[in-house]
Every structure is written in C-alpha cells, then in structure tokens.
Enzyme design. Structure first.
Site, PDB file in Angstrom:
ATOM      1  N   ILE A   1      37.523  44.472  19.253  1.00 51.98           N
ATOM      2  CA  ILE A   1      36.491  44.530  20.293  1.00 51.98           C
ATOM      3  C   ILE A   1      36.002  45.977  20.226  1.00 51.98           C
ATOM      4  O   ILE A   1      36.652  46.884  20.728  1.00 51.98           O
ATOM      5  CB  ILE A   1      37.046  44.159  21.679  1.00 51.98           C
ATOM      6  CG1 ILE A   1      37.557  42.711  21.670  1.00 51.98           C
ATOM      7  CG2 ILE A   1      35.962  44.355  22.744  1.00 51.98           C
ATOM      8  CD1 ILE A   1      38.192  42.253  22.969  1.00 51.98           C
ATOM      9  N   PRO A   2      34.887  46.206  19.524  1.00 53.72           N
ATOM     10  CA  PRO A   2      34.523  47.545  19.027  1.00 53.72           C
ATOM     11  C   PRO A   2      33.923  48.510  20.054  1.00 53.72           C
ATOM     12  O   PRO A   2      32.763  48.891  19.980  1.00 53.72           O
ATOM     13  CB  PRO A   2      33.525  47.222  17.924  1.00 53.72           C
ATOM     14  CG  PRO A   2      32.874  45.957  18.383  1.00 53.72           C
ATOM     15  CD  PRO A   2      33.946  45.183  19.085  1.00 53.72           C
ATOM     16  N   CYS A   3      34.758  48.957  20.994  1.00 50.31           N
ATOM     17  CA  CYS A   3      34.272  49.919  21.987  1.00 50.31           C
ATOM     18  C   CYS A   3      33.951  51.277  21.353  1.00 50.31           C
ATOM     19  O   CYS A   3      33.243  52.080  21.950  1.00 50.31           O
ATOM     20  CB  CYS A   3      35.263  50.056  23.139  1.00 50.31           C
ATOM     21  SG  CYS A   3      36.958  50.344  22.649  1.00 50.31           S
ATOM     22  N   HIS A   4      34.414  51.503  20.123  1.00 48.42           N
ATOM     23  CA  HIS A   4      34.086  52.757  19.435  1.00 48.42           C
ATOM     24  C   HIS A   4      32.602  52.826  19.069  1.00 48.42           C
ATOM     25  O   HIS A   4      32.095  53.901  18.766  1.00 48.42           O
ATOM     26  CB  HIS A   4      34.950  52.933  18.179  1.00 48.42           C
ATOM     27  CG  HIS A   4      34.766  51.870  17.149  1.00 48.42           C
ATOM     28  ND1 HIS A   4      35.381  50.631  17.234  1.00 48.42           N
ATOM     29  CD2 HIS A   4      34.021  51.851  16.010  1.00 48.42           C
ATOM     30  CE1 HIS A   4      35.028  49.901  16.186  1.00 48.42           C
ATOM     31  NE2 HIS A   4      34.202  50.612  15.424  1.00 48.42           N
ATOM     32  N   ARG A   5      31.903  51.705  19.132  1.00 51.27           N
ATOM     33  CA  ARG A   5      30.478  51.674  18.772  1.00 51.27           C
ATOM     34  C   ARG A   5      29.564  52.026  19.942  1.00 51.27           C
ATOM     35  O   ARG A   5      28.347  51.927  19.821  1.00 51.27           O
ATOM     36  CB  ARG A   5      30.106  50.290  18.225  1.00 51.27           C
ATOM     37  CG  ARG A   5      30.831  49.970  16.921  1.00 51.27           C
ATOM     38  CD  ARG A   5      30.460  48.622  16.360  1.00 51.27           C
ATOM     39  NE  ARG A   5      31.309  48.305  15.229  1.00 51.27           N
ATOM     40  CZ  ARG A   5      31.647  47.082  14.871  1.00 51.27           C
ATOM     41  NH1 ARG A   5      31.181  46.039  15.525  1.00 51.27           N
ATOM     42  NH2 ARG A   5      32.446  46.890  13.834  1.00 51.27           N
TER      43      ARG A   5
END
Length: 168
Positions: free
Chosen positions: A136-140
């Site tokens: 779940i790409p919260c780094h994006r």
C-alpha cells in the site's frame, strides 16, 4: 486467542516486520518505526490475536515479492491483504493503491481522490497509520510543494523507494 504469524525481513535498505492472519497479509511494516507499538496494538486488538514468530507460505511469498520489487522486477503485488483501520483509513489506503508505480501524488490530490478535499491532515494521518508499507504505497505521497514529507521508514528510505521506481 487467535494468532498472527510474524516474521522479520531484512533488506539492504531497512528491516520489516511481516504478519499474516488466516491467509491474508495484515502487516508489512518497518520494524523500527516510532508508531510500532500503537500499530501492533491496533492489529492485535482488531483481530483478537497475538503475534507468534512463525514463517508461513504467505510470509515466504511476501518476502519473494518484496525482493523482486527491490530489484526492480516487480511493479505490482499479488498478495491477499487484510487492512485493519477505520472506514476513512481504508478509503485512503485504497486510494493509495491506485497511484501507479513510479508516480507520486500530493496529500491534496489524495484528499480529492477520496472525495474530501478538506481532509488533507486526516489523509496524512491515515498514511502514517498504514501497516502494509510498499504494497500500500504511502511512499508515493509527497507534499503540495513537491517536497518529501514524513514517512514511517524515514525520508531517506522514501527517497530511495521513489528513485527505485523511477529507474525501472
């Protein structure tokens, strides 16, 4: 009492704690993060479960897919996920999954994507509560000014993840 199988997974970049519950991944998070204790309590309470250090087939598969991601060979994950949070948090996490590999969005864009433009701060808090990092790409998600902002794995890790995704 139910059990959540957990395993630790060390990469060149950082170390993760992975957790599975009844065949679904409920945890893929930075082992040493400031909110570690509160996230672990939330997951254990929601599932009425305790952690048991035990690898299982799903955790092995998760490690394989994360390795492929870190070597630029995987852009999407195919693992069953179990998200544990409020309906609002889940809406934010679902919106995160819509951000394509190699792209970024601002917190404001993410707020608009869930239909609540004024919820920028709440969206940022939901990002911080995400227990399934990378998948779940919260780094994006970046600041409106284009700068990197808080990240559970640290800003250096966030920068490296974004660089990895731009290269492959």
């Amino acid at each position: 009492m139910n059990t959540i199988h957990i395993s630790y997974f060390k990469t060149k970049l950082t170390e993760f704690i992975l957790g599975s519950f009844e065949g679904k991944l409920c945890l893929a998070d930075y082992r040493y993060r400031t909110k570690r204790e509160s996230i672990d309590k939330r997951i254990q309470k929601a599932l009425n479960a305790e952690y048991i250090l035990k690898d299982d087939a799903l955790l092995v598969q998760t490690k394989e897919q994360l390795l492929e991601y870190f070597t630029g060979k995987r852009h999407e994950f195919s693992l069953p996920l179990l998200t544990l949070g409020s309906e609002f948090q889940k809406s934010v996490w679902n919106a995160l999954c819509e951000i394509p590999y190699g792209e970024t969005r601002t917190y404001l864009e993410l707020s608009k994507a869930i239909g609540n433009e004024k919820a920028v701060r709440a969206v940022a808090n939901a990002n911080g509560a995400n227990a399934i990092s990378i998948l779940i790409p919260c780094h994006r998600v970046i600041g409106t000014n284009g700068k990197l902002t808080g990240y559970a794995g640290g800003l250096e890790v966030k920068q490296k993840l974004l660089e990895l995704e731009k290269q492959s």
